[in-house]
Design an enzyme around this catalytic site. Structure first.
Site, mmCIF file in Angstrom:
data_model
loop_
_atom_site.group_PDB
_atom_site.id
_atom_site.type_symbol
_atom_site.label_atom_id
_atom_site.label_comp_id
_atom_site.label_asym_id
_atom_site.label_seq_id
_atom_site.Cartn_x
_atom_site.Cartn_y
_atom_site.Cartn_z
ATOM 1 N N GLY A 15 86.527 39.499 -113.865
ATOM 2 C CA GLY A 15 86.618 39.573 -112.672
ATOM 3 C C GLY A 15 85.334 40.813 -112.155
ATOM 4 O O GLY A 15 85.753 41.648 -111.467
ATOM 5 N N LEU A 16 84.390 40.813 -112.910
ATOM 6 C CA LEU A 16 83.222 41.677 -112.663
ATOM 7 C C LEU A 16 82.332 41.325 -111.325
ATOM 8 O O LEU A 16 81.499 42.199 -110.807
ATOM 9 C CB LEU A 16 82.211 41.797 -113.810
ATOM 10 N N ASN A 20 82.073 36.961 -105.705
ATOM 11 C CA ASN A 20 82.120 35.616 -106.273
ATOM 12 C C ASN A 20 83.583 35.110 -106.542
ATOM 13 O O ASN A 20 84.316 35.690 -107.366
ATOM 14 C CB ASN A 20 81.409 35.856 -107.754
ATOM 15 N N GLU A 169 67.723 38.317 -108.025
ATOM 16 C CA GLU A 169 68.796 37.442 -108.841
ATOM 17 C C GLU A 169 67.935 36.201 -109.435
ATOM 18 O O GLU A 169 68.577 35.431 -109.645
ATOM 19 C CB GLU A 169 69.914 37.432 -108.080
ATOM 20 N N HIS A 244 75.032 33.565 -104.227
ATOM 21 C CA HIS A 244 73.594 33.026 -104.479
ATOM 22 C C HIS A 244 73.307 32.059 -103.690
ATOM 23 O O HIS A 244 74.105 30.932 -103.071
ATOM 24 C CB HIS A 244 73.377 32.657 -105.868
ATOM 25 N N ASP A 246 71.807 29.223 -104.440
ATOM 26 C CA ASP A 246 72.083 27.837 -105.248
ATOM 27 C C ASP A 246 73.809 27.387 -105.274
ATOM 28 O O ASP A 246 74.042 26.581 -105.731
ATOM 29 C CB ASP A 246 71.528 27.924 -106.865
ATOM 30 N N CYS A 362 73.546 27.001 -112.141
ATOM 31 C CA CYS A 362 73.516 28.190 -112.754
ATOM 32 C C CYS A 362 73.305 28.159 -113.992
ATOM 33 O O CYS A 362 72.668 29.421 -114.594
ATOM 34 C CB CYS A 362 74.867 29.019 -112.501
#
Ligand code: SUG
Length: 443
Positions: A15-16, A20, A169, A244, A246, A362
């Protein structure tokens, strides 16, 4: 060609990554690193079997004990891991992340035909927004320099300065359009916010890419300013989980597929792209009514790869989740019906990576290469049957099939990971790229 990151032996769910949604939701689940690596390899193998050039990028050394030392832990490696795990488990988790698997965040790549000096330019991403990802930049730089080593063909820059003003990124926010790699094309840089000057920005989640970073990359790659387009992600879309670009758009050749809520002033952007890419530019915009943004984020439909087939039409490589979701499945059907640039869809089970917010797009870095550029690569990173077989055996030999937070405290994981990576650099004919190899301390 596509270079996919191999998920590393410490793949886990910590969960960093703020903003996201998948990674936040799946925090503390039990991960299966072996399955993660095999799922990634299965995608690469299937695409290579179809005749698409496929390369691999190695994982990184984790846990990153050197980073823990920088943060004040000292003593033997095993003691550092035990103490960090006891005192600040979130730091040990960050230093143990296998996030380098998401190769779309490794670098921004411009093909030689676009760059003033006629070489392929790479800017490794500094990934400053999250500590666990910022750790990747030095090794990514070494790996890219080891693979793209011929200075007559390639230029691998240093990452941009590691300051929030230049948050970068990599290719996840960059699309190269064009009719091929022999002629110069157009490059679209998508940013989430301006670095210094005020302007619209998301309220809830970080905007990871800044316009200043994208501008610096376009400058250092020597791109023709007339062929560069900058566009901003919609801040409300970032706040809905599009960390992101993408996650909401994919482009290739002269084609862009995106959701209607991807960009600020999207109609103007599409007009600009028609002017800069040329009259062949074509876009398909999926409407909110067809697929609500929340469902686009949940299914990762736009985190697909568009791969050009010999007949000039595209194969869309999508996550398996899209087939199981009614509206997303309908969109896939419509995308391949009638006169569209997409001829077919292949879906893959990439669940181990998907649970951390990483879909098919990704996992890959696009590196447009001429035959001469490709031939100059000495490392054994092009996937063929032999290499795929060797990698599968390597994964089965070294990877655990279960990893949860408590396991990150196990010092044996460091030795296992180093042994695996030391063997891998041999397998891929790479020079020493990992800190433990450079220090001469092979476990
Ligand atoms: O940076 N997830 C990655 C996923 C990156 C996906 N890449 C692209 N969209 N191109 C990230 O958010 C989660 C790790 C964890 O929570 O354990 C993570 O870092």
């Amino acid at each position: 060609m596509n270079f996919d990151g191999i998920p590393g032996p410490t793949h886990n769910y910590s969960g960093l990554a703020q903003g996201n949604l998948a990674a936040e939701r799946n925090a503390q689940q039990v991960a299966n690193p072996r399955e993660a690596a095999l799922q990634g390899l299965a995608k690469m193998r299937a695409l290579a079997a179809r005749g698409f050039a496929q390369g691999v990028l190695p994982p990184q050394e984790r846990p990153d004990v050197a980073a823990l030392r920088t943060l004040g832990f000292h003593g033997r490696d095993a003691d550092i891991i035990a103490r960090a795990g006891r005192q600040v488990p979130e730091l040990l988790a960050a230093c143990s992340s296998a996030a380098a698997m998401w190769a779309a965040n490794a670098a921004t790549v411009s093909p030689s035909a676009d760059c003033a000096d006629g070489r392929v330019h790479f800017t490794p991403a500094n990934l400053v927004t999250h500590f666990h990802r910022a750790l990747e930049a030095p090794t990514t730089t070494r790996v890219l320099r080891a693979i793209f080593a011929d200075a007559a063909h390639f230029c691998v820059h240093d990452p941009l300065p590691a300051a929030p003003q230049f948050g970068d990124e990599g290719a996840a926010n960059h699309t190269r359009f064009g009719r091929g790699i022999d002629q110069s094309g157009a490059e679209l840089f998508v940013y989430g916010r301006r670095g210094l000057s005020a302007g619209p920005a998301p309220a809830r989640y970080p905007a990871r890419q800044t316009r200043e970073a994208s501008e610096a990359i376009a400058r250092r790659h020597g791109l023709d300013p007339h062929h560069v387009v900058f566009a901003q992600q919609r801040p409300d879309t970032i706040d809905a989980g599009v960390f992101h670009n993408d996650v909401i758009a994919v482009g290739e050749g002269t084609f862009l597929l995106c959701h209607e809520r991807a960009f600020v002033d999207q109609p103007a952007l599409l007009r600009t792209l028609t002017r800069v890419v040329g009259p062949e530019f074509r876009s398909i915009v999926v409407r909110e009514a067809e697929l609500p943004l929340a469902d686009a984020v949940a299914t990762y439909l736009f985190n697909s790869q568009l791969i050009e087939r010999p007949d000039g039409r595209f194969l869309l490589v999508a996550p398996a989740e899209c087939r199981a979701h009614r509206a997303a499945a309908d969109v896939l059907d419509r995308l391949t019906t009638g006169d569209t640039p997409i001829a077919e869809v292949m879906t893959f089970d990439l669940r181990q990576s998907m649970r951390n917010g990483g879909g098919p797009a990704c996992l890959r870095l696009r590196v447009p290469l001429t035959p001469a550029e490709r031939a100059s690569i000495r490392a054994r990173v092009m996937l063929d049957d032999d290499l795929a077989g060797a990698l599968e055996a390597w994964i089965r030999r070294h990877y655990r099939d279960r990893l949860e937070s408590a396991d990150l405290r196990d010092p044996a994981l460091l030795d296992e990971s180093r042994r695996a990576l030391d063997e891998l650099t041999g397998l891929l004919a790479l020079p020493s790229v990992y800190p433990f190899q450079l220090a001469g301390a092979v476990a």
